[in-house]
Design a protein around this motif. Structure first.
Motif, PDB file in Angstrom:
ATOM      1  N   VAL A  90      17.511 -31.341  22.685  1.00  0.00           N
ATOM      2  CA  VAL A  90      16.715 -30.648  23.697  1.00  0.00           C
ATOM      3  C   VAL A  90      17.564 -30.394  24.933  1.00  0.00           C
ATOM      4  N   GLY A  91      17.532 -29.160  25.417  1.00  0.00           N
ATOM      5  CA  GLY A  91      18.302 -28.791  26.596  1.00  0.00           C
ATOM      6  C   GLY A  91      19.712 -28.326  26.312  1.00  0.00           C
ATOM      7  N   GLU A  92      20.181 -28.510  25.063  1.00  0.00           N
ATOM      8  CA  GLU A  92      21.515 -28.064  24.683  1.00  0.00           C
ATOM      9  C   GLU A  92      21.428 -26.686  24.014  1.00  0.00           C
ATOM     10  N   PRO A  93      22.539 -25.898  24.049  1.00  0.00           N
ATOM     11  CA  PRO A  93      22.507 -24.567  23.420  1.00  0.00           C
ATOM     12  C   PRO A  93      22.092 -24.640  21.956  1.00  0.00           C
ATOM     13  N   ASN A  98      24.912 -18.578  21.062  1.00  0.00           N
ATOM     14  CA  ASN A  98      23.916 -18.364  22.120  1.00  0.00           C
ATOM     15  C   ASN A  98      24.022 -19.473  23.165  1.00  0.00           C
ATOM     16  N   PRO A  99      25.087 -19.467  23.953  1.00  0.00           N
ATOM     17  CA  PRO A  99      25.281 -20.553  24.921  1.00  0.00           C
ATOM     18  C   PRO A  99      24.248 -20.565  26.040  1.00  0.00           C
ATOM     19  N   ASN A 100      23.552 -19.448  26.256  1.00  0.00           N
ATOM     20  CA  ASN A 100      22.568 -19.363  27.335  1.00  0.00           C
ATOM     21  C   ASN A 100      21.129 -19.513  26.823  1.00  0.00           C
ATOM     22  N   SER A 101      20.991 -19.903  25.569  1.00  0.00           N
ATOM     23  CA  SER A 101      19.665 -20.139  24.987  1.00  0.00           C
ATOM     24  C   SER A 101      19.624 -21.571  24.461  1.00  0.00           C
ATOM     25  N   CYS A 102      18.796 -22.394  25.099  1.00  0.00           N
ATOM     26  CA  CYS A 102      18.797 -23.828  24.773  1.00  0.00           C
ATOM     27  C   CYS A 102      17.526 -24.240  24.041  1.00  0.00           C
ATOM     28  N   PHE A 225       8.033 -25.095  32.494  1.00  0.00           N
ATOM     29  CA  PHE A 225       9.107 -26.067  32.253  1.00  0.00           C
ATOM     30  C   PHE A 225       9.879 -25.727  30.989  1.00  0.00           C
ATOM     31  N   ASN A 226       9.180 -25.390  29.919  1.00  0.00           N
ATOM     32  CA  ASN A 226       9.885 -25.067  28.679  1.00  0.00           C
ATOM     33  C   ASN A 226      10.680 -23.763  28.794  1.00  0.00           C
ATOM     34  N   ALA A 230      14.537 -23.346  27.926  1.00  0.00           N
ATOM     35  CA  ALA A 230      15.069 -22.249  27.115  1.00  0.00           C
ATOM     36  C   ALA A 230      16.207 -21.531  27.824  1.00  0.00           C
ATOM     37  N   ASP A 231      16.142 -21.471  29.156  1.00  0.00           N
ATOM     38  CA  ASP A 231      17.190 -20.818  29.948  1.00  0.00           C
ATOM     39  C   ASP A 231      18.342 -21.766  30.288  1.00  0.00           C
ATOM     40  N   CYS A 232      18.278 -22.980  29.772  1.00  0.00           N
ATOM     41  CA  CYS A 232      19.319 -23.999  30.006  1.00  0.00           C
ATOM     42  C   CYS A 232      19.386 -24.457  31.460  1.00  0.00           C
ATOM     43  N   SER A 233      18.285 -24.292  32.191  1.00  0.00           N
ATOM     44  CA  SER A 233      18.279 -24.719  33.589  1.00  0.00           C
ATOM     45  C   SER A 233      17.442 -25.973  33.810  1.00  0.00           C
TER      46      SER A 233
END
Length: 370
Positions: A90-93, A98-102, A225-226, A230-233
């Protein structure tokens, strides 16, 4: 020779009939008096009374409909979340491409779904004005009807409250030192709102948000929050000690509910005539219904911990026992003596399932604590 005997029984039955007549006339007298008073009034008084009576009749008809109609109840509901679960932390790509989609949190998704089930797909019964009014002033929980769905929803709600607290205080931040996520904090506060709040109140300011309205804001906050995840933020701390503490909280809740069942079993053994047994049973059922989905989501979010500490086997047993408990849906809840063969003790059976699940969760916790 039989004439005196016949005369005696005639007098007895005549007295019984006269007594029944007195009782019936006493019960009907207020209605007769009101009817006589009503016929003597003009239409300026009659019409408002008719409108009030029709409102009461239609109001109770609507309450009966929503209180007895269970929409989208499905013990296998977690399958809809498992079908499209993304693999990974969770929270990782999601993957290198898709490095910007977690990866998002399944705990959050299931929690959202349970809130939606309680207040959108179904009417939230505890804050319904006629639920609060009771049956001519008698709380519905003290009657054998109209309280089962409310108890079931409250059982689910206790799990949602527990989960949002854990998300805000531990899981949604790093080692408790980072800033609390505002979306999770908003969801926690919304789910801590009064369970029976209607939009009108007798105290100032006399108008307030209802419980369903506040719970819907929790859905929005959890969804936000989710989206951060998903945006890795966003942050989700899927550590072993966080899982251990979460399991501690779950076992504590289940243990408390088991004690409630035990207390009711000791307080009464009236079988089918125990009016409090049904709401105790359905509260417990709602709690297990919600924890079944939440714990399956926990397995997904903490997949690395499950694999590393090899608790999958114990969890599979607990999962199976949870699902077996949800197959227990008797038409009438009985709280009889445990040795009874006519009126069984459904509370004892449900308590047995609770303790089986709890013992497996405790074993999981012990493995994590080694």
């Amino acid at each position: 020779m039989l004439d005196p005997v016949i005369a005696f029984f005639e007098r007895v039955f005549h007295a019984i009939g006269r007594g029944i007549g007195v009782v019936v006339s006493t019960l009907l007298w207020p209605f007769v008096a009101i009817g006589r008073w009503y016929r003597q009034r003009n239409w300026l008084i009659r019409v408002p009374i008719i409108i009030v009576l029709l409102a009461i009749v239609f109001g109770y008809a609507q309450f009966l409909w929503v209180a007895e109609r269970w929409v989208n109840w499905n013990p296998d509901y977690p399958a809809q979340y498992e079908a499209g679960v993304k693999t990974g932390t969770v929270g990782e790509p999601v993957d290198a491409a898709n490095p910007n989609s977690c990866v998002t949190s399944q705990i959050v998704e299931v929690t959202k779904g349970l809130i939606d089930f309680n207040v959108n797909q179904n009417t939230w019964i505890p804050s319904h004005p006629l639920s609060k009014a009771g049956f001519f002033g008698v709380p519905w929980k003290n009657t054998p009807f109209m309280d089962n769905k409310a108890a079931f929803q409250l059982g689910i709600n206790t799990v949602i409250r527990r989960t949002t607290i854990e998300l805000a205080d531990r899981l949604g931040r790093v080692r408790g030192t980072s800033q609390i996520n505002q979306n999770l904090q908003d969801a926690k506060e919304a789910m801590s709102y009064n369970e029976d709040a209607w939009w009108l109140t007798f105290s100032a300011p006399f108008i307030q948000p209802s419980t369903p309205e506040r719970h819907r804001t929790a859905i929005e906050s959890l969804d936000a929050f989710n989206k951060e995840m998903a945006d890795c933020s966003g942050q989700f701390d899927a550590r072993t000690d966080n899982l251990l503490q979460f399991l501690d909280r779950v076992t504590g809740d289940i243990g408390s509910t088991s004690d409630i069942l035990r207390g009711q079993m000791e307080a009464s053994d009236m079988g089918w005539f125990d009016t409090r047994a049904d709401d105790r049973f359905w509260f417990t059922y709602g709690q297990l219904y919600a924890y079944y989905g939440i714990l399956i989501a926990t397995e997904s979010d903490f997949s690395e911990v499950f694999a590393d500490r090899r608790i999958g086997t114990v969890w599979n047993v607990a999962r199976e026992q949870l699902r077996q408990a949800l197959d227990m849906t008797p038409f009438i809840i009985s709280n009889g003596n445990e040795a009874s063969w006519i009126m069984p003790s459904h509370l004892a059976t449900m308590g047995f399932y609770l303790l089986r699940v709890r013992s497996n969760l405790v074993e999981m916790r012990d493995i994590l604590d080694r």
